[in-house]
Design a protein around this motif. Structure first.
Motif, PDB file in Angstrom:
ATOM      1  N   ALA A 317      84.388  40.285  24.427  1.00 37.85           N
ATOM      2  CA  ALA A 317      85.130  39.848  25.616  1.00 37.85           C
ATOM      3  C   ALA A 317      85.708  41.049  26.367  1.00 37.85           C
ATOM      4  CB  ALA A 317      86.251  38.887  25.204  1.00 37.85           C
ATOM      5  N   GLY A 318      86.272  42.009  25.612  1.00 32.93           N
ATOM      6  CA  GLY A 318      86.858  43.186  26.242  1.00 32.93           C
ATOM      7  C   GLY A 318      85.821  43.996  27.001  1.00 32.93           C
ATOM      8  N   LYS A 319      84.662  44.251  26.363  1.00 35.29           N
ATOM      9  CA  LYS A 319      83.610  45.031  27.012  1.00 35.29           C
ATOM     10  C   LYS A 319      83.046  44.276  28.207  1.00 35.29           C
ATOM     11  CE  LYS A 319      80.923  48.675  27.111  1.00 35.29           C
ATOM     12  NZ  LYS A 319      81.497  50.004  27.406  1.00 35.29           N
ATOM     13  N   PHE A 320      82.871  42.977  28.079  1.00 35.60           N
ATOM     14  CA  PHE A 320      82.297  42.162  29.148  1.00 35.60           C
ATOM     15  C   PHE A 320      83.180  42.188  30.395  1.00 35.60           C
ATOM     16  CE2 PHE A 320      81.697  38.176  31.419  1.00 35.60           C
ATOM     17  CZ  PHE A 320      80.319  38.065  31.490  1.00 35.60           C
ATOM     18  N   PHE A 321      84.442  41.842  30.234  1.00 36.87           N
ATOM     19  CA  PHE A 321      85.323  41.723  31.400  1.00 36.87           C
ATOM     20  C   PHE A 321      85.701  43.091  31.975  1.00 36.87           C
ATOM     21  CE2 PHE A 321      86.043  37.532  29.433  1.00 36.87           C
ATOM     22  CZ  PHE A 321      85.715  36.743  30.529  1.00 36.87           C
ATOM     23  N   PHE A 322      85.795  44.106  31.127  1.00 35.82           N
ATOM     24  CA  PHE A 322      86.089  45.440  31.644  1.00 35.82           C
ATOM     25  C   PHE A 322      84.904  45.987  32.441  1.00 35.82           C
ATOM     26  CE2 PHE A 322      86.856  50.148  30.703  1.00 35.82           C
ATOM     27  CZ  PHE A 322      87.720  50.280  31.787  1.00 35.82           C
ATOM     28  N   THR A 323      83.678  45.686  31.987  1.00 33.30           N
ATOM     29  CA  THR A 323      82.481  46.081  32.743  1.00 33.30           C
ATOM     30  C   THR A 323      82.467  45.406  34.107  1.00 33.30           C
ATOM     31  OG1 THR A 323      81.203  46.409  30.707  1.00 33.30           O
ATOM     32  CG2 THR A 323      79.959  46.128  32.743  1.00 33.30           C
ATOM     33  N   MET A 324      82.808  44.126  34.150  1.00 29.29           N
ATOM     34  CA  MET A 324      82.856  43.405  35.424  1.00 29.29           C
ATOM     35  C   MET A 324      83.903  44.012  36.355  1.00 29.29           C
ATOM     36  SD  MET A 324      80.523  41.221  35.094  1.00 29.29           S
ATOM     37  CE  MET A 324      79.490  41.348  33.646  1.00 29.29           C
ATOM     38  N   LEU A 325      85.054  44.350  35.792  1.00 27.55           N
ATOM     39  CA  LEU A 325      86.134  44.940  36.588  1.00 27.55           C
ATOM     40  C   LEU A 325      85.712  46.283  37.168  1.00 27.55           C
ATOM     41  CD1 LEU A 325      89.178  44.525  37.367  1.00 27.55           C
ATOM     42  CD2 LEU A 325      89.723  45.971  35.397  1.00 27.55           C
ATOM     43  N   CYS A 326      84.987  47.060  36.384  1.00 20.78           N
ATOM     44  CA  CYS A 326      84.544  48.388  36.832  1.00 20.78           C
ATOM     45  C   CYS A 326      83.439  48.289  37.871  1.00 20.78           C
ATOM     46  CB  CYS A 326      84.062  49.216  35.640  1.00 20.78           C
ATOM     47  SG  CYS A 326      85.343  49.674  34.461  1.00 20.78           S
ATOM     48  N   PHE A 327      82.408  47.508  37.585  1.00 18.82           N
ATOM     49  CA  PHE A 327      81.249  47.469  38.475  1.00 18.82           C
ATOM     50  C   PHE A 327      81.587  46.811  39.808  1.00 18.82           C
ATOM     51  CE2 PHE A 327      77.162  45.987  40.098  1.00 18.82           C
ATOM     52  CZ  PHE A 327      76.409  47.149  39.976  1.00 18.82           C
ATOM     53  N   GLY A 328      82.418  45.798  39.775  1.00 17.72           N
ATOM     54  CA  GLY A 328      82.774  45.098  41.007  1.00 17.72           C
ATOM     55  C   GLY A 328      83.477  45.976  42.018  1.00 17.72           C
ATOM     56  N   SER A 329      84.121  47.034  41.548  1.00 15.39           N
ATOM     57  CA  SER A 329      84.854  47.930  42.449  1.00 15.39           C
ATOM     58  C   SER A 329      83.927  48.795  43.285  1.00 15.39           C
ATOM     59  CB  SER A 329      85.807  48.826  41.643  1.00 15.39           C
ATOM     60  OG  SER A 329      85.079  49.731  40.832  1.00 15.39           O
ATOM     61  N   GLY A 330      82.644  48.876  42.913  1.00 14.06           N
ATOM     62  CA  GLY A 330      81.680  49.643  43.686  1.00 14.06           C
ATOM     63  C   GLY A 330      81.589  51.116  43.347  1.00 14.06           C
ATOM     64  N   VAL A 331      82.252  51.564  42.294  1.00 13.79           N
ATOM     65  CA  VAL A 331      82.213  52.980  41.941  1.00 13.79           C
ATOM     66  C   VAL A 331      80.829  53.351  41.408  1.00 13.79           C
ATOM     67  CG1 VAL A 331      84.680  52.990  41.413  1.00 13.79           C
ATOM     68  CG2 VAL A 331      83.046  52.593  39.590  1.00 13.79           C
ATOM     69  N   PRO A 332      80.428  54.613  41.493  1.00 15.74           N
ATOM     70  CA  PRO A 332      79.109  55.019  40.987  1.00 15.74           C
ATOM     71  C   PRO A 332      79.012  54.845  39.468  1.00 15.74           C
ATOM     72  CG  PRO A 332      80.030  56.703  42.444  1.00 15.74           C
ATOM     73  CD  PRO A 332      81.136  55.735  42.140  1.00 15.74           C
ATOM     74  N   GLY A 333      78.026  54.129  39.019  1.00 15.92           N
ATOM     75  CA  GLY A 333      77.834  53.904  37.587  1.00 15.92           C
ATOM     76  C   GLY A 333      76.947  52.706  37.358  1.00 15.92           C
ATOM     77  N   GLY A 334      76.229  52.699  36.239  1.00 15.77           N
ATOM     78  CA  GLY A 334      75.260  51.652  35.966  1.00 15.77           C
ATOM     79  C   GLY A 334      75.763  50.585  35.023  1.00 15.77           C
ATOM     80  N   ILE A 335      74.965  49.533  34.876  1.00  9.03           N
ATOM     81  CA  ILE A 335      75.287  48.434  33.965  1.00  9.03           C
ATOM     82  C   ILE A 335      74.305  48.376  32.802  1.00  9.03           C
ATOM     83  CG2 ILE A 335      76.479  46.951  35.609  1.00  9.03           C
ATOM     84  CD1 ILE A 335      73.813  45.562  36.150  1.00  9.03           C
ATOM     85  N   PHE A 336      73.327  49.264  32.811  1.00 10.21           N
ATOM     86  CA  PHE A 336      72.278  49.291  31.799  1.00 10.21           C
ATOM     87  C   PHE A 336      72.854  49.442  30.393  1.00 10.21           C
ATOM     88  CE2 PHE A 336      67.955  50.178  30.607  1.00 10.21           C
ATOM     89  CZ  PHE A 336      67.180  49.849  31.703  1.00 10.21           C
ATOM     90  N   LEU A 337      73.615  50.518  30.179  1.00  7.37           N
ATOM     91  CA  LEU A 337      74.147  50.804  28.850  1.00  7.37           C
ATOM     92  C   LEU A 337      75.198  49.780  28.413  1.00  7.37           C
ATOM     93  CD1 LEU A 337      73.970  52.610  26.412  1.00  7.37           C
ATOM     94  CD2 LEU A 337      75.525  54.234  27.523  1.00  7.37           C
ATOM     95  N   PRO A 338      76.173  49.415  29.262  1.00 10.72           N
ATOM     96  CA  PRO A 338      77.095  48.337  28.857  1.00 10.72           C
ATOM     97  C   PRO A 338      76.360  47.046  28.503  1.00 10.72           C
ATOM     98  CG  PRO A 338      77.970  49.478  30.770  1.00 10.72           C
ATOM     99  CD  PRO A 338      76.586  50.023  30.548  1.00 10.72           C
ATOM    100  N   MET A 339      75.248  46.779  29.226  1.00 11.05           N
ATOM    101  CA  MET A 339      74.428  45.610  28.926  1.00 11.05           C
ATOM    102  C   MET A 339      73.890  45.674  27.497  1.00 11.05           C
ATOM    103  SD  MET A 339      71.240  44.430  31.285  1.00 11.05           S
ATOM    104  CE  MET A 339      71.730  45.504  32.599  1.00 11.05           C
ATOM    105  N   LEU A 340      73.381  46.843  27.117  1.00  7.55           N
ATOM    106  CA  LEU A 340      72.834  47.012  25.771  1.00  7.55           C
ATOM    107  C   LEU A 340      73.933  46.891  24.713  1.00  7.55           C
ATOM    108  CD1 LEU A 340      70.340  49.990  26.306  1.00  7.55           C
ATOM    109  CD2 LEU A 340      69.901  47.526  26.407  1.00  7.55           C
TER     110      LEU A 340
END
Length: 446
Positions: A317-340
């Motif tokens: 839950a922590g990794k999932f929602f923190f990834t959403m919080l980070c990616f939604g902001s539009g900062v440079p970075g991928g979702i590939f590794l958090p996905m794995l």
């Protein structure tokens, strides 16, 4: 000597020699991309090692905590200025590459190269839950496009070189040359063209060779010796695992949309948006540091330690929602590794439940972690072949190809059944829609 040079030049510029030229250019792109991604990986791995030590130091010297949060906010403002300078560096970078290949987008390759590299290092290095692979793909694409434009290649050949650079970026990020080449074919172009393949293979193999010179030939994830079983003997268990992790993956795309919409509709100023996830990273560094950064150490920790079910749920839950919080902001970075990482956690959850129910022997837990990564990737990206090969190369699990394919295809079918759109297509369509609305608004205001 001059005559030989002119003869060689005529051969290389002859349209009939396009495959040979792509092979040579692919090698050049591979070297440039390998060197760039090697530096990128080194800086991120340096941060990955030192960030836990830094938070431990802050825990013992609490007077410096306000200064650290001030530094995080400053990083957020700097990233905002970079995004303002060039919006093409936002997010993963893979949807942008797909947009360029469709002829709907374009980028200033040199500016994006510098800003994407710097912005991703700052954001991910500060602890944001984003991956290095998306930026690596875009950095490689910038180098491929740069070579094509500097040598005045045709529009079509420029696209071949950009695609080759993209694959080289993925290969260099994960020591996965075959997955990088398949990614070009299955995800970026969706076309098994021999011209795409020629440049991609040359670039991915060369880029991986360069990064292996610096980082060695060890796989990215350290899984140790995985027990091997005939796929037929665990067929039903693998299908259940693929369905379970595939179901977990259904929420990823939907929450990404919720996060992106939430930031877009929020009253926050543009310069404030990158600060939100960075401030959250500062808090999580003290209470749940495992979810910071891309997450490679967390996958290794799942293999080394046996976490209780409740803590695994908290990590997911922590990794999932923190990834959403980070990616939604539009900062440079991928979702590939958090996905794995989420897939690995999903596999660990399945193993814990299956062992408790007597469906699985405890020694197969690590296998579930490995297979879970491939399943989650396939459910979200909907590229099952790339997912299976990528995890095979990242973990060194070459004996498990059939099992990886089975769980990947099962998760893919779950996503298909649910009507889930491939994540990068969804992000691209969203970006194109925003661009079209902006153009219509500008035309209407004239």
């Amino acid at each position: 000597m001059q005559e030989r040079f002119e003869y060689l030049l005529r051969i290389l510029t002859d349209p009939k020699r396009l495959k040979l030229r792509l092979f040579i250019e692919g090698n050049v792109i591979g070297v440039l991309t390998g060197l760039t991604i090697a530096m990128f990986r080194y800086l991120l791995e340096l941060s990955e090692k030192n960030l836990p030590r830094w938070y431990h130091y802050l825990g013992e010297h609490q007077a410096y905590i306000p200064l650290w949060f001030a530094a995080l906010l400053l990083i957020g403002y700097i990233i905002h200025r970079m995004l303002k300078a060039d919006g093409m560096i936002s997010g993963s970078g893979i949807p942008q590459i797909k947009g360029i290949l469709l002829g709907r987008m374009d980028m200033h390759w040199a500016r994006v190269l510098v800003l994407k590299f710097t912005g991703a290092v700052m954001g991910i290095g500060a602890g944001m839950s984003l991956g290095r692979e998306g930026p690596s793909v875009q950095l490689g694409a910038c180098l491929g496009q740069g070579l094509g434009r500097l040598t005045h290649r045709s529009y079509e050949e420029n696209h071949y070189l950009l695609t080759a650079g993209s694959g080289a970026g993925l290969a260099a990020a994960f020591n996965a040359p075959l997955a990088g080449a398949i990614f070009c074919l299955e995800e970026l172009t969706k076309d098994f063209s021999p011209y795409v393949l020629m440049g991609a293979i040359a670039a991915t193999v060369t880029a991986t060779t360069v990064t292996q010179f610096f980082f060695g030939m060890e796989p990215v994830f350290h899984m140790g010796e995985l027990p091997v079983a005939a796929t037929g003997n665990v067929y039903l268990t693998l299908i259940l695992l693929g369905a379970f992790v595939g179901f977990l993956g259904l929420g990823f795309n939907r929450m990404l949309v919720v996060s992106l919409d939430g930031y877009a509709k929020s009253p926050l100023k543009a310069w404030q948006k990158p600060m939100i996830p960075l401030a959250a990273a500062g808090v999580l560094g003290f209470c749940l540091p495992e979810v910071l950064g891309g997450g490679s150490p967390l996958v290794d920790a799942l293999v080394e330690h046996e976490y209780v079910l409740g803590f695994l749920l908290l990590l997911f839950a922590g990794k999932f929602f923190f990834t959403m919080l980070c990616f939604g902001s539009g900062v440079p970075g991928g979702i590939f590794l958090p996905m794995l990482v989420l897939g690995a956690l999903g596999g660990a959850l399945f193993a814990k439940l299956a062992v408790a129910c007597g469906l699985l022997a405890p020694q197969w837990t690590v296998n579930c972690i490995v297979f879970g990564m491939a399943a989650y990737f396939s459910a979200v990206v909907k590229s099952p072949v790339t997912g299976a090969i990528l995890i095979m190369e990242m973990t060194g699990s070459f004996e498990h190809m059939l099992s990886l394919m089975l769980v990947s295809m099962t998760a893919f079918l779950v996503a298909e059944w649910a009507g889930s759109e491939p994540v990068y297509d969804m992000l691209l369509n969203r970006s194109l829609l925003i661009m079209d609305k902006a153009r219509d608004y500008i035309r209407g205001s004239r």
